[in-house]
Motif scaffolding. Structure first.
Motif, PDB file in Angstrom:
ATOM      1  N   THR A 293      -8.443 -21.801   8.125  1.00 19.23           N
ATOM      2  CA  THR A 293      -8.460 -23.226   8.434  1.00 19.23           C
ATOM      3  C   THR A 293      -8.132 -24.007   7.169  1.00 19.23           C
ATOM      4  OG1 THR A 293     -10.739 -23.580   7.820  1.00 19.23           O
ATOM      5  CG2 THR A 293     -10.337 -22.751  10.034  1.00 19.23           C
ATOM      6  N   GLY A 294      -7.722 -25.253   7.329  1.00 22.95           N
ATOM      7  CA  GLY A 294      -7.367 -26.084   6.182  1.00 22.95           C
ATOM      8  C   GLY A 294      -8.510 -26.277   5.210  1.00 22.95           C
ATOM      9  N   VAL A 295      -9.717 -26.511   5.735  1.00 19.89           N
ATOM     10  CA  VAL A 295     -10.879 -26.754   4.882  1.00 19.89           C
ATOM     11  C   VAL A 295     -11.200 -25.521   4.049  1.00 19.89           C
ATOM     12  CG1 VAL A 295     -13.318 -27.380   4.861  1.00 19.89           C
ATOM     13  CG2 VAL A 295     -11.811 -28.402   6.549  1.00 19.89           C
ATOM     14  N   LEU A 296     -11.079 -24.335   4.660  1.00 18.20           N
ATOM     15  CA  LEU A 296     -11.357 -23.088   3.938  1.00 18.20           C
ATOM     16  C   LEU A 296     -10.282 -22.835   2.882  1.00 18.20           C
ATOM     17  CD1 LEU A 296     -13.089 -20.588   3.613  1.00 18.20           C
ATOM     18  CD2 LEU A 296     -11.879 -19.531   5.504  1.00 18.20           C
ATOM     19  N   ASP A 297      -9.022 -23.048   3.265  1.00 16.82           N
ATOM     20  CA  ASP A 297      -7.922 -22.895   2.307  1.00 16.82           C
ATOM     21  C   ASP A 297      -8.125 -23.795   1.109  1.00 16.82           C
ATOM     22  OD1 ASP A 297      -6.463 -20.982   3.541  1.00 16.82           O
ATOM     23  OD2 ASP A 297      -5.109 -22.363   4.578  1.00 16.82           O
ATOM     24  N   GLU A 298      -8.553 -25.027   1.362  1.00 18.07           N
ATOM     25  CA  GLU A 298      -8.749 -25.987   0.289  1.00 18.07           C
ATOM     26  C   GLU A 298      -9.885 -25.532  -0.636  1.00 18.07           C
ATOM     27  OE1 GLU A 298      -7.377 -28.311  -1.224  1.00 18.07           O
ATOM     28  OE2 GLU A 298      -9.021 -29.303  -2.273  1.00 18.07           O
ATOM     29  N   LEU A 299     -10.957 -24.975  -0.060  1.00 19.53           N
ATOM     30  CA  LEU A 299     -12.059 -24.484  -0.900  1.00 19.53           C
ATOM     31  C   LEU A 299     -11.585 -23.326  -1.770  1.00 19.53           C
ATOM     32  CD1 LEU A 299     -14.976 -24.369  -1.852  1.00 19.53           C
ATOM     33  CD2 LEU A 299     -15.542 -23.024   0.176  1.00 19.53           C
TER      34      LEU A 299
ATOM     35  N   LYS B 239      -7.865 -13.555  -5.108  1.00 17.48           N
ATOM     36  CA  LYS B 239      -8.816 -12.647  -4.454  1.00 17.48           C
ATOM     37  C   LYS B 239     -10.265 -13.055  -4.762  1.00 17.48           C
ATOM     38  CE  LYS B 239      -6.313  -9.150  -2.574  1.00 17.48           C
ATOM     39  NZ  LYS B 239      -6.466  -8.470  -1.293  1.00 17.48           N
ATOM     40  N   SER B 240     -10.530 -13.350  -6.054  1.00 16.71           N
ATOM     41  CA  SER B 240     -11.886 -13.756  -6.439  1.00 16.71           C
ATOM     42  C   SER B 240     -12.265 -15.055  -5.757  1.00 16.71           C
ATOM     43  CB  SER B 240     -11.994 -13.991  -7.947  1.00 16.71           C
ATOM     44  OG  SER B 240     -11.634 -12.875  -8.652  1.00 16.71           O
ATOM     45  N   ALA B 241     -11.322 -15.995  -5.704  1.00 17.10           N
ATOM     46  CA  ALA B 241     -11.610 -17.299  -5.102  1.00 17.10           C
ATOM     47  C   ALA B 241     -11.982 -17.116  -3.632  1.00 17.10           C
ATOM     48  CB  ALA B 241     -10.402 -18.216  -5.231  1.00 17.10           C
ATOM     49  N   GLN B 242     -11.273 -16.229  -2.946  1.00 16.26           N
ATOM     50  CA  GLN B 242     -11.554 -15.978  -1.545  1.00 16.26           C
ATOM     51  C   GLN B 242     -12.946 -15.351  -1.377  1.00 16.26           C
ATOM     52  OE1 GLN B 242      -9.128 -13.043   0.686  1.00 16.26           O
ATOM     53  NE2 GLN B 242      -8.287 -14.815   1.725  1.00 16.26           N
ATOM     54  N   ARG B 243     -13.242 -14.380  -2.252  1.00 13.22           N
ATOM     55  CA  ARG B 243     -14.533 -13.711  -2.198  1.00 13.22           C
ATOM     56  C   ARG B 243     -15.655 -14.723  -2.454  1.00 13.22           C
ATOM     57  NH1 ARG B 243     -16.938 -10.694  -6.099  1.00 13.22           N
ATOM     58  NH2 ARG B 243     -15.147 -11.101  -7.428  1.00 13.22           N
ATOM     59  N   MET B 244     -15.430 -15.617  -3.442  1.00 11.30           N
ATOM     60  CA  MET B 244     -16.429 -16.635  -3.748  1.00 11.30           C
ATOM     61  C   MET B 244     -16.674 -17.556  -2.552  1.00 11.30           C
ATOM     62  SD  MET B 244     -15.368 -17.753  -7.616  1.00 11.30           S
ATOM     63  CE  MET B 244     -15.937 -16.782  -9.034  1.00 11.30           C
ATOM     64  N   ALA B 245     -15.574 -17.999  -1.924  1.00  7.68           N
ATOM     65  CA  ALA B 245     -15.692 -18.924  -0.790  1.00  7.68           C
ATOM     66  C   ALA B 245     -16.465 -18.260   0.351  1.00  7.68           C
ATOM     67  CB  ALA B 245     -14.305 -19.349  -0.312  1.00  7.68           C
TER      68      ALA B 245
ATOM     69  N   ARG C  78     -11.340 -32.171 -15.315  1.00  6.65           N
ATOM     70  CA  ARG C  78     -12.286 -32.990 -14.558  1.00  6.65           C
ATOM     71  C   ARG C  78     -11.775 -33.240 -13.137  1.00  6.65           C
ATOM     72  NH1 ARG C  78     -16.512 -36.525 -17.006  1.00  6.65           N
ATOM     73  NH2 ARG C  78     -17.152 -35.302 -18.801  1.00  6.65           N
ATOM     74  N   ALA C  79     -10.454 -33.349 -12.992  1.00  7.98           N
ATOM     75  CA  ALA C  79      -9.880 -33.551 -11.655  1.00  7.98           C
ATOM     76  C   ALA C  79     -10.167 -32.320 -10.792  1.00  7.98           C
ATOM     77  CB  ALA C  79      -8.382 -33.795 -11.750  1.00  7.98           C
ATOM     78  N   GLY C  80     -10.041 -31.127 -11.399  1.00  4.99           N
ATOM     79  CA  GLY C  80     -10.321 -29.896 -10.670  1.00  4.99           C
ATOM     80  C   GLY C  80     -11.780 -29.812 -10.256  1.00  4.99           C
ATOM     81  N   ALA C  81     -12.672 -30.239 -11.152  1.00  4.94           N
ATOM     82  CA  ALA C  81     -14.105 -30.205 -10.859  1.00  4.94           C
ATOM     83  C   ALA C  81     -14.428 -31.140  -9.701  1.00  4.94           C
ATOM     84  CB  ALA C  81     -14.902 -30.598 -12.093  1.00  4.94           C
ATOM     85  N   ASP C  82     -13.796 -32.291  -9.706  1.00  7.16           N
ATOM     86  CA  ASP C  82     -14.012 -33.273  -8.644  1.00  7.16           C
ATOM     87  C   ASP C  82     -13.509 -32.706  -7.315  1.00  7.16           C
ATOM     88  OD1 ASP C  82     -14.709 -35.872  -7.681  1.00  7.16           O
ATOM     89  OD2 ASP C  82     -12.568 -36.297  -7.552  1.00  7.16           O
ATOM     90  N   ARG C  83     -12.324 -32.080  -7.384  1.00  8.67           N
ATOM     91  CA  ARG C  83     -11.747 -31.486  -6.182  1.00  8.67           C
ATOM     92  C   ARG C  83     -12.656 -30.381  -5.633  1.00  8.67           C
ATOM     93  NH1 ARG C  83      -6.277 -27.830  -6.172  1.00  8.67           N
ATOM     94  NH2 ARG C  83      -6.347 -27.312  -3.954  1.00  8.67           N
ATOM     95  N   LEU C  84     -13.210 -29.566  -6.540  1.00  8.52           N
ATOM     96  CA  LEU C  84     -14.090 -28.474  -6.131  1.00  8.52           C
ATOM     97  C   LEU C  84     -15.355 -29.015  -5.476  1.00  8.52           C
ATOM     98  CD1 LEU C  84     -14.862 -25.520  -5.971  1.00  8.52           C
ATOM     99  CD2 LEU C  84     -15.553 -25.595  -8.365  1.00  8.52           C
ATOM    100  N   ALA C  85     -15.928 -30.070  -6.065  1.00  7.91           N
ATOM    101  CA  ALA C  85     -17.141 -30.658  -5.496  1.00  7.91           C
ATOM    102  C   ALA C  85     -16.881 -31.151  -4.071  1.00  7.91           C
ATOM    103  CB  ALA C  85     -17.642 -31.800  -6.382  1.00  7.91           C
ATOM    104  N   ARG C  86     -15.738 -31.811  -3.878  1.00 10.35           N
ATOM    105  CA  ARG C  86     -15.395 -32.311  -2.541  1.00 10.35           C
ATOM    106  C   ARG C  86     -15.131 -31.176  -1.565  1.00 10.35           C
ATOM    107  NH1 ARG C  86     -13.671 -37.916  -3.063  1.00 10.35           N
ATOM    108  NH2 ARG C  86     -13.565 -38.286  -5.292  1.00 10.35           N
ATOM    109  N   ALA C  87     -14.382 -30.157  -2.040  1.00 11.29           N
ATOM    110  CA  ALA C  87     -14.034 -29.027  -1.172  1.00 11.29           C
ATOM    111  C   ALA C  87     -15.293 -28.304  -0.705  1.00 11.29           C
ATOM    112  CB  ALA C  87     -13.106 -28.062  -1.908  1.00 11.29           C
TER     113      ALA C  87
END
Lengths: 197, 197
Positions: free
Chosen positions: A3-9, A22-28, B36-45
């Motif tokens: 989903t878009g929200v998961l991809d964005e995370l 791969k790590s980012a996916q595992r973290m999410a 900081r932009a990445g951190a903000d994006r991560l918080a929102r995601a």
């Protein structure tokens, strides 16, 4: 089919250093399935840090104040200024309990290959700080990597040109070190930088 | 001498899998100083993912819908149900373009040493899903690790007891594999699971 929200995370997690796809996916997946409370805490902590932390006007480390506690402490020796690469290095220096002066944190080092030069490091702020008449000695405590050494060399030239006494922390064998198990570069340095016994 | 907000960020970053104290500190410094932009994006995601994603009522993967797109697609073959450990495994299966059935994602595997048993995995939900009369075959595609094998064994017994046809994806030499460079366990399996040529 993600989903878009998961991809964005997953994509947002890649802003963390040394986190690949791969790590980012595992973290999410971990956060969503096993630790939603942790994810919520992280989102809040990021938000708080972004709104409340900035660089100390004196030493450049992260603080919630205009000038950090250490820089405004009357118990620190204002005649010594120790230059380090990161706040983590500053903490290591503090843990030695053998330094009571002040600091300046570069938040990086000169690394031409990464496009980080004197201008990107904002070395003008260090010059301004070191121009404080209370400063008698600037101690260079950047790492002994190629970049750290180049940075120390550059800073040494720059600060000496302004009439400041500049020193570099010593290089040599570590405490408990044995010659047989030390690299020859370190032994050569320890020899050429020998001191009266 | 770290500030509370910074300590909290470093500590919150440790909820990420395989992030220790040093990495968490490095990540915090990187975000605050360089991205900081990445951190903000991560918080929102993180916030968006927590409010909008939950588990699909049919296949248990993450979705913004009550039932995910794949489970509600009329183009998928509802007679096959493939059981995988994680959404990442599901994506790998999809990338083969050789499976058009449906999935059930365990979101883990039986791992007694980590306190994950059939109850913690909520295997009752898989049983419920597999009880759908459209399902003719359950394909076990858990990993060939000790835990994945134990999980497949347990699921096989459980599903067969309910009269379902259960299969396991094949184990053997990888495509392009050479005997000389394959571990003996895999060769032994490939031999014992040989099929008519």
């Amino acid at each position: 089919m993600n989903t878009g929200v998961l991809d964005e995370l997953v994509s947002a997690l890649r802003c963390l250093p040394s986190v690949g796809p791969k790590s980012a996916q595992r973290m999410a997946f971990h956060l969503l399935q096993r630790d939603r409370a942790g994810a919520d805490r992280l989102a809040r902590a990021l938000g708080d840090a972004l709104t409340r932390l900035h660089n100390c006007a004196r030493c450049n480390t992260f603080t919630e104040l205009e000038v950090c506690e250490r820089c405004s402490s009357p118990r620190r020796d204002a005649s010594q200024l120790c230059v380090v690469e990161t706040p983590a290095d500053m903490l290591m220096m503090e843990q030695t309990h053998s330094y009571s002066g002040l600091y300046f944190c570069l938040m990086g080092r000169i690394a031409p290959l990464e496009g980080v030069g004197p201008k990107e490091l904002r070395l003008d702020r260090l010059l301004e700080r070191a121009a404080d008449p209370a400063v008698r000695e600037v101690i260079l405590a950047t790492n002994f990597t190629n970049e750290g050494e180049a940075t120390a060399h550059y800073l040494g030239e720059m600060l000496r040109a302004r009439g400041l006494a500049v020193t570099r922390i010593a290089r040599g064998l570590p405490v408990g070190g044995e010659l047989e198990h030390t690299d020859i570069g370190t032994i050569a340095q320890a020899l050429s930088e020998r001191r009266p016994a």
